[in-house]
Scaffold this motif. Structure first.
Motif, mmCIF file in Angstrom:
data_model
loop_
_atom_site.group_PDB
_atom_site.id
_atom_site.type_symbol
_atom_site.label_atom_id
_atom_site.label_comp_id
_atom_site.label_asym_id
_atom_site.label_seq_id
_atom_site.Cartn_x
_atom_site.Cartn_y
_atom_site.Cartn_z
ATOM 1 N N PRO A 1 -14.711 24.206 58.764
ATOM 2 C CA PRO A 1 -13.511 25.043 58.830
ATOM 3 C C PRO A 1 -12.214 24.364 58.408
ATOM 4 C CG PRO A 1 -14.274 24.449 61.030
ATOM 5 C CD PRO A 1 -15.341 24.030 60.083
ATOM 6 N N ARG B 1 -9.428 25.911 56.030
ATOM 7 C CA ARG B 1 -8.132 26.193 56.639
ATOM 8 C C ARG B 1 -7.007 25.551 55.820
ATOM 9 N NH1 ARG B 1 -5.105 29.694 59.165
ATOM 10 N NH2 ARG B 1 -3.109 28.708 58.811
ATOM 11 N N ARG C 1 -11.988 34.635 56.271
ATOM 12 C CA ARG C 1 -10.762 35.313 56.737
ATOM 13 C C ARG C 1 -10.408 34.960 58.173
ATOM 14 N NH1 ARG C 1 -8.507 35.031 52.688
ATOM 15 N NH2 ARG C 1 -9.159 36.254 50.907
ATOM 16 N N ARG C 2 -11.427 34.655 58.982
ATOM 17 C CA ARG C 2 -11.190 34.250 60.360
ATOM 18 C C ARG C 2 -10.522 32.871 60.402
ATOM 19 N NH1 ARG C 2 -16.661 35.049 62.345
ATOM 20 N NH2 ARG C 2 -16.608 37.300 62.319
ATOM 21 N N ILE C 3 -10.855 32.054 59.408
ATOM 22 C CA ILE C 3 -10.329 30.687 59.361
ATOM 23 C C ILE C 3 -8.996 30.649 58.617
ATOM 24 C CG2 ILE C 3 -10.774 28.379 58.409
ATOM 25 C CD1 ILE C 3 -13.835 29.210 58.833
ATOM 26 N N GLY D 1 -6.688 33.587 56.901
ATOM 27 C CA GLY D 1 -6.519 35.012 56.609
ATOM 28 C C GLY D 1 -5.769 35.320 55.335
#
Lengths: 218, 117
Positions: free
Chosen positions: A151, A155, A183-185, A187
């Motif tokens: 991640p 990120r 997208r969770r990491i 957006g």
């Protein structure tokens, strides 16, 4: 006795980062740091990038590998300045090595420096080398779980390239799952789905890059 | 295995401080590491123990403190702790967030003896 401190352990690296940033700013040079697994297609992405960019901008390449000059040899045909680094086992680049390469370059005659970091998803993400943007390269055969597993790189990335999308029909790669995890990491990060060798989707990546180079020269 | 490289940098810093403070031995080194640094504690400890031999910190103990990742929502301004690398605002669900903590990689204290002669 106890000496209380709050000192950055990577202070030596950060000092060189400042020098690198200053040198780049002086000459209005954009520097990109391409990070991805071995075999994700970083060099192929560079080939597609040079084919689309080297007539418009003055590009210089820094190629880093643990061993061999094979990647550099692949890029020689483009006739752009090429600086090769063998890290000899080190899993990432640090800012002093980059500064040494920049000092060999004619930065006044350069618009953009693209660095291909050592193939690794963890270590390069942790070392600032003075770049303006980290580009994370992932590829279809690696599987759709790379953003979740690594991640920090995704990120920190200013752009994500999903390479080898022409292979999606032959694998169990789930593009939606990759995108949802990403997208969770991160957006807001631009995602470029492309095939560096096939050419699909490469133009959108080039357009983004052109915009970046032009913005850095403004 | 970037832990090894970071420990090398750590010993560079220890060396500088030891010289400045005229230390003759070091018993304890404390560090603070943010969650964005992807440090595996066991690997960091292993690298530290391997590197400390034949240095002023040969017998030193390492104390590690880990700092969680913190983010601020660019939409609603909420400040939150990032769990399991999910960078999404818990208050408004916004995905446009800025990491505001968790990148620390600091030496926070050194315990040692000074040559007072």
């Amino acid at each position: 006795m106890i000496i209380e401190l709050r000192q950055d352990i990577l202070v030596a690296n950060q000092k060189m980062v400042s020098v690198v940033k200053e040198r780049l700013a002086q000459e209005k040079v954009l520097m990109l740091n391409i990070i991805g697994s071995p075999g994700s297609g970083k060099t192929s992405l560079l080939e597609a990038t040079l084919a689309g960019l080297s007539e418009r901008f003055r590009v210089a390449i820094i190629e880093a590998d643990v061993e061999t000059k094979r990647d550099s040899e692949r890029l020689e045909r483009f006739g752009v300045p090429l600086y090769h680094i063998n890290t000899g086992g080190m899993c990432h680049l640090e800012s002093d090595i980059i500064l040494a390469s920049l000092e060999k370059m004619d930065l006044a005659a350069t618009d953009v420096v693209i660095i291909e970091n050592v193939g690794n998803l963890i270590c390069p993400a942790d070392f600032d080398i003075g770049e303006h943007a980290k580009i994370a390269v992932s590829s279809v055969p690696e599987g759709d779980d790379k953003p979740s597993k690594y991640p920090v790189l995704f990120r920190e990335a200013a752009a994500v390239v999903l390479n080898k999308t022409d292979l999606v029909p032959y694998t169990n790669f789930n593009v939606e799952s990759f995108t949802t995890d990403l997208r969770r990491i991160n957006g807001t990060v631009p995602l470029f789905e492309l095939s560096a060798t096939g050419g699909n989707g490469v133009q959108a990546w080039l357009d983004w890059l052109i915009q970046k180079v032009e913005a850095s020269q403004a | 295995m970037h832990e090894m490289s970071i420990v090398e940098h750590l010993f560079g810093v220890i060396d500088d401080i030891a010289k400045k403070e005229q230390l003759t031995s070091i018993q304890r080194v404390a560090v603070e590491i943010g969650g964005m640094r992807q440090i595996v504690p066991e690997l960091f400890q292993f690298a530290f123990d391997a590197a400390k031999d034949r240095t002023i910190a040969a017998g030193a103990e390492l104390a590690m403190t880990f700092v969680p990742i913190q983010a601020t929502c660019n939409g609603c301004g909420a400040v939150f702790e990032v769990q399991l690398h999910e960078y999404v605002c818990g208050s408004c669900g916004g995905a446009d967030v800025k990491v505001t903590g968790g990148k620390e990689i600091l030496i926070t204290s050194i315990e040692g003896d000074r040559d007072d002669n």
